[in-house]
Design a protein around this motif. Structure first.
Motif, PDB file in Angstrom:
ATOM      1  N   VAL A  68     -88.026  64.584  87.760  1.00 46.97           N
ATOM      2  CA  VAL A  68     -88.593  63.297  87.245  1.00 46.97           C
ATOM      3  C   VAL A  68     -87.663  62.201  87.205  1.00 46.97           C
ATOM      4  CG1 VAL A  68     -89.968  62.209  85.345  1.00 46.97           C
ATOM      5  CG2 VAL A  68     -90.228  64.428  86.004  1.00 46.97           C
ATOM      6  N   ARG A  69     -87.979  61.076  87.721  1.00 54.74           N
ATOM      7  CA  ARG A  69     -87.217  59.648  87.790  1.00 54.74           C
ATOM      8  C   ARG A  69     -88.034  58.662  87.189  1.00 54.74           C
ATOM      9  NH1 ARG A  69     -82.449  59.727  90.341  1.00 54.74           N
ATOM     10  NH2 ARG A  69     -82.273  61.620  91.783  1.00 54.74           N
ATOM     11  N   THR A  70     -87.554  58.136  86.275  1.00 49.64           N
ATOM     12  CA  THR A  70     -88.208  56.736  85.626  1.00 49.64           C
ATOM     13  C   THR A  70     -87.305  55.672  85.842  1.00 49.64           C
ATOM     14  OG1 THR A  70     -86.975  56.916  83.547  1.00 49.64           O
ATOM     15  CG2 THR A  70     -88.866  58.388  83.478  1.00 49.64           C
ATOM     16  N   ARG A  71     -88.285  54.597  85.671  1.00 47.92           N
ATOM     17  CA  ARG A  71     -87.668  53.334  86.029  1.00 47.92           C
ATOM     18  C   ARG A  71     -87.409  52.310  85.010  1.00 47.92           C
ATOM     19  NH1 ARG A  71     -89.990  52.083  91.041  1.00 47.92           N
ATOM     20  NH2 ARG A  71     -89.342  49.916  91.055  1.00 47.92           N
ATOM     21  N   LEU A  72     -88.319  52.375  83.905  1.00 47.35           N
ATOM     22  CA  LEU A  72     -87.823  51.475  82.847  1.00 47.35           C
ATOM     23  C   LEU A  72     -86.767  52.348  81.866  1.00 47.35           C
ATOM     24  CD1 LEU A  72     -91.392  50.498  81.457  1.00 47.35           C
ATOM     25  CD2 LEU A  72     -89.754  49.010  82.491  1.00 47.35           C
ATOM     26  N   PRO A  73     -86.056  51.650  81.194  1.00 45.81           N
ATOM     27  CA  PRO A  73     -84.998  52.254  80.281  1.00 45.81           C
ATOM     28  C   PRO A  73     -85.551  53.106  79.273  1.00 45.81           C
ATOM     29  CG  PRO A  73     -84.999  49.860  79.967  1.00 45.81           C
ATOM     30  CD  PRO A  73     -85.961  50.252  80.982  1.00 45.81           C
ATOM     31  N   SER A  74     -85.042  54.178  79.025  1.00 41.83           N
ATOM     32  CA  SER A  74     -85.356  55.050  78.118  1.00 41.83           C
ATOM     33  C   SER A  74     -84.921  55.001  76.604  1.00 41.83           C
ATOM     34  CB  SER A  74     -85.108  56.737  78.513  1.00 41.83           C
ATOM     35  OG  SER A  74     -85.294  57.217  79.611  1.00 41.83           O
ATOM     36  N   GLY A  75     -85.889  55.357  75.651  1.00 42.74           N
ATOM     37  CA  GLY A  75     -85.313  55.552  74.355  1.00 42.74           C
ATOM     38  C   GLY A  75     -85.346  53.936  73.580  1.00 42.74           C
ATOM     39  N   VAL A  76     -86.168  52.906  74.413  1.00 39.17           N
ATOM     40  CA  VAL A  76     -86.041  51.677  73.790  1.00 39.17           C
ATOM     41  C   VAL A  76     -87.504  51.097  73.169  1.00 39.17           C
ATOM     42  CG1 VAL A  76     -84.156  50.619  74.601  1.00 39.17           C
ATOM     43  CG2 VAL A  76     -86.099  50.606  76.075  1.00 39.17           C
ATOM     44  N   GLY A  77     -88.396  52.360  73.254  1.00 35.13           N
ATOM     45  CA  GLY A  77     -89.915  52.164  72.979  1.00 35.13           C
ATOM     46  C   GLY A  77     -90.454  51.676  73.887  1.00 35.13           C
ATOM     47  N   LEU A  78     -90.356  51.609  75.194  1.00 31.02           N
ATOM     48  CA  LEU A  78     -91.033  51.347  76.142  1.00 31.02           C
ATOM     49  C   LEU A  78     -91.825  52.505  76.620  1.00 31.02           C
ATOM     50  CD1 LEU A  78     -88.832  48.474  78.002  1.00 31.02           C
ATOM     51  CD2 LEU A  78     -90.761  48.148  76.492  1.00 31.02           C
ATOM     52  N   ALA A  79     -92.692  52.328  77.564  1.00 32.93           N
ATOM     53  CA  ALA A  79     -93.644  53.368  77.908  1.00 32.93           C
ATOM     54  C   ALA A  79     -93.159  54.226  78.865  1.00 32.93           C
ATOM     55  CB  ALA A  79     -94.905  52.764  78.285  1.00 32.93           C
ATOM     56  N   THR A  80     -91.819  54.678  78.899  1.00 34.78           N
ATOM     57  CA  THR A  80     -91.077  55.415  79.929  1.00 34.78           C
ATOM     58  C   THR A  80     -91.574  56.681  79.958  1.00 34.78           C
ATOM     59  OG1 THR A  80     -89.365  54.316  79.183  1.00 34.78           O
ATOM     60  CG2 THR A  80     -88.769  55.812  80.990  1.00 34.78           C
ATOM     61  N   SER A  81     -91.755  57.614  78.671  1.00 35.05           N
ATOM     62  CA  SER A  81     -92.039  58.870  78.827  1.00 35.05           C
ATOM     63  C   SER A  81     -93.571  59.033  79.476  1.00 35.05           C
ATOM     64  CB  SER A  81     -91.881  59.624  77.423  1.00 35.05           C
ATOM     65  OG  SER A  81     -92.711  59.004  76.445  1.00 35.05           O
ATOM     66  N   ALA A  82     -94.384  58.106  78.966  1.00 35.23           N
ATOM     67  CA  ALA A  82     -95.851  58.193  79.330  1.00 35.23           C
ATOM     68  C   ALA A  82     -95.980  58.168  81.123  1.00 35.23           C
ATOM     69  CB  ALA A  82     -96.678  57.045  79.049  1.00 35.23           C
ATOM     70  N   SER A  83     -95.067  57.272  81.650  1.00 29.78           N
ATOM     71  CA  SER A  83     -95.088  57.222  83.151  1.00 29.78           C
ATOM     72  C   SER A  83     -94.624  58.556  83.724  1.00 29.78           C
ATOM     73  CB  SER A  83     -94.607  56.102  83.740  1.00 29.78           C
ATOM     74  OG  SER A  83     -93.272  56.110  83.326  1.00 29.78           O
ATOM     75  N   GLY A  84     -93.576  59.055  83.187  1.00 32.55           N
ATOM     76  CA  GLY A  84     -92.848  60.143  83.763  1.00 32.55           C
ATOM     77  C   GLY A  84     -93.626  61.527  83.314  1.00 32.55           C
ATOM     78  N   MET A  85     -94.511  61.637  82.469  1.00 31.27           N
ATOM     79  CA  MET A  85     -95.094  62.588  81.947  1.00 31.27           C
ATOM     80  C   MET A  85     -96.593  62.830  83.002  1.00 31.27           C
ATOM     81  SD  MET A  85     -93.671  64.888  80.346  1.00 31.27           S
ATOM     82  CE  MET A  85     -92.360  65.283  79.235  1.00 31.27           C
ATOM     83  N   ALA A  86     -96.963  61.603  82.974  1.00 35.67           N
ATOM     84  CA  ALA A  86     -98.233  61.648  84.118  1.00 35.67           C
ATOM     85  C   ALA A  86     -97.749  61.830  85.312  1.00 35.67           C
ATOM     86  CB  ALA A  86     -98.815  59.978  83.740  1.00 35.67           C
ATOM     87  N   ALA A  87     -96.638  61.626  86.051  1.00 35.63           N
ATOM     88  CA  ALA A  87     -96.164  61.796  87.298  1.00 35.63           C
ATOM     89  C   ALA A  87     -96.234  63.251  87.221  1.00 35.63           C
ATOM     90  CB  ALA A  87     -95.117  60.997  87.725  1.00 35.63           C
ATOM     91  N   LEU A  88     -95.459  63.908  86.441  1.00 33.57           N
ATOM     92  CA  LEU A  88     -95.288  65.263  86.276  1.00 33.57           C
ATOM     93  C   LEU A  88     -96.580  66.061  86.296  1.00 33.57           C
ATOM     94  CD1 LEU A  88     -93.149  67.458  86.019  1.00 33.57           C
ATOM     95  CD2 LEU A  88     -93.072  67.234  83.550  1.00 33.57           C
ATOM     96  N   ALA A  89     -97.707  65.631  85.386  1.00 36.50           N
ATOM     97  CA  ALA A  89     -98.634  66.502  85.385  1.00 36.50           C
ATOM     98  C   ALA A  89     -99.396  66.371  86.665  1.00 36.50           C
ATOM     99  CB  ALA A  89     -99.605  65.653  84.192  1.00 36.50           C
ATOM    100  N   LEU A  90     -99.478  65.220  87.491  1.00 41.20           N
ATOM    101  CA  LEU A  90    -100.300  65.115  88.625  1.00 41.20           C
ATOM    102  C   LEU A  90     -99.309  66.133  89.663  1.00 41.20           C
ATOM    103  CD1 LEU A  90    -102.588  64.194  90.394  1.00 41.20           C
ATOM    104  CD2 LEU A  90    -101.117  62.059  90.892  1.00 41.20           C
TER     105      LEU A  90
END
Ligand code: PMV
Length: 329
Positions: free
Chosen positions: A94-116
């Motif tokens: 999984v590769r995310t584009r928003l910085p992690s751990g700053v309270g932005l929706a990074t895990s949401a996009s990564g987990m949705a991509a992973l689920a699909l």
């Protein structure tokens, strides 16, 4: 089974927040929430067989996935395997584009991509509800990154989550002028994780029950505001809801403070602009404000931000589509 599947999914920003779980294990929310998917900064997930005999492997931005996400990923994998009967060891990246751990929706996009990607890899055809249920095991808010545009996530009532799903209420083209502006003013990562924050507020914040009622009242109003493209109505709902969430966190014992000094300075720089142009702000479980405006005003908002934070990175996006298969070979 597919040999290799690549999926992508957008971050989403909640206008009516998800804060509280009726079932922590299944990530079932206490109330409905409403969000918008971003057109930019999507995450990608690639799933392929792992022929090395090392078993399953998940790399999140090239690193082994940290707890608590490790357990969540294994549960996603178990669920999709149970459904398909296929038990092939996999490598997922999984590769995310928003910085992690700053309270932005990074895990949401990564987990949705992973689920699909996992869903398709295991031979399933497109079924948004199934992908939502899988994404939810990874991260609650990931459910809202599955459908595109403007999205409502129905909490449902069933204990097993069978009536819990997200759906699009309008496509991105419904409100093409809407802009989301995210100044990355703070990269500090050591915040209270959202699950811990939700549990603590539910157990210790005095107005938690009123909060649940408030969320369920605001969700249909936010949908009306979006459908009517009423910026000022949406501003009132979204700003009030976000600030109430943070108020609820302050009531917790011990209190949870997601906003930082920089968050307040930024608000002081942009709040006066609300007298002159359409603008509202929201915060997720972190210090970075997320601003909403309309396309003609982006430049003025940027200038106000830069006057207080001259070096700051500013991300801008419009509403965008949901999760999709990028390649399938
Ligand atoms: O899905 P989680 O566990 O990362 O929770 C996200 C919660 C908020 O971002 C603060 C609100 C929301 O609705 O996205």
């Amino acid at each position: 089974m597919n040999e290799k599947v690549t999926a992508k999914a957008p971050p989403n920003i909640a206008l009516v927040k998800y804060w509280g779980k009726r079932n922590v294990w299944l990530n079932l929310p206490v109330a409905d929430s409403v969000s918008v998917c971003l057109n930019d900064f999507h995450s990608t997930a690639v799933v392929c067989p792992n022929p090395t005999g090392e078993g399953d492997k998940l790399l999140w931005n090239d690193q082994p996935i940290p707890p608590p996400y490790l357990g969540r990923w294994l549960r996603m994998l178990e669920k999709v395997r149970e459904g398909s009967g296929l038990r092939v060891p996999v490598i997922a990246r999984v590769r995310t584009r928003l910085p992690s751990g700053v309270g932005l929706a990074t895990s949401a996009s990564g987990m949705a991509a992973l689920a699909l990607a996992l869903h398709r890899f295991h031979g399933f055809e497109n079924n948004q509800r199934e992908v939502c249920a899988l994404a939810r095991l990874g991260s609650g808010s990931a459910v809202r990154s599955v459908p595109g545009g403007f999205v409502v996530w129905h909490s449902g009532e069933s204990p097993d989550g069978s009536d819990n799903f997200a759906e699009s209420i309008a496509p991105p083209s419904h409100w093409p002028e809407l802009r989301v502006i995210i100044p990355i003013i703070c990269r500090m990562g050591n915040r209270v994780p959202s699950t811990e924050g939700m549990i603590r507020t539910a157990l210790t914040s005095r107005s938690f029950h009123a909060w649940v009622r408030y969320c369920n009242e605001m969700a249909p109003r936010a949908i009306d505001a979006i459908m009517n493209k009423s910026f000022s109505y949406l501003a009132e709902i979204a700003e009030g809801h976000a600030m109430s969430m943070h108020g609820l966190c302050l009531q917790a014992r011990p209190p949870i403070l997601y906003l930082r000094e920089e968050s307040i300075s930024l608000l002081e720089a942009v709040i006066p602009l609300k007298q002159q142009l359409p603008l509202f702000f929201t915060f997720d479980a972190g210090p970075n404000p997320i601003l909403f405006t309309l396309e003609p005003y982006v430049q003025s908002v940027r200038q106000a931000i830069l006057s207080s934070f001259p070096e700051v990175e500013i991300l801008v996006s419009r509403a965008g589509p949901g999760a999709s298969i990028a390649t399938n070979d």
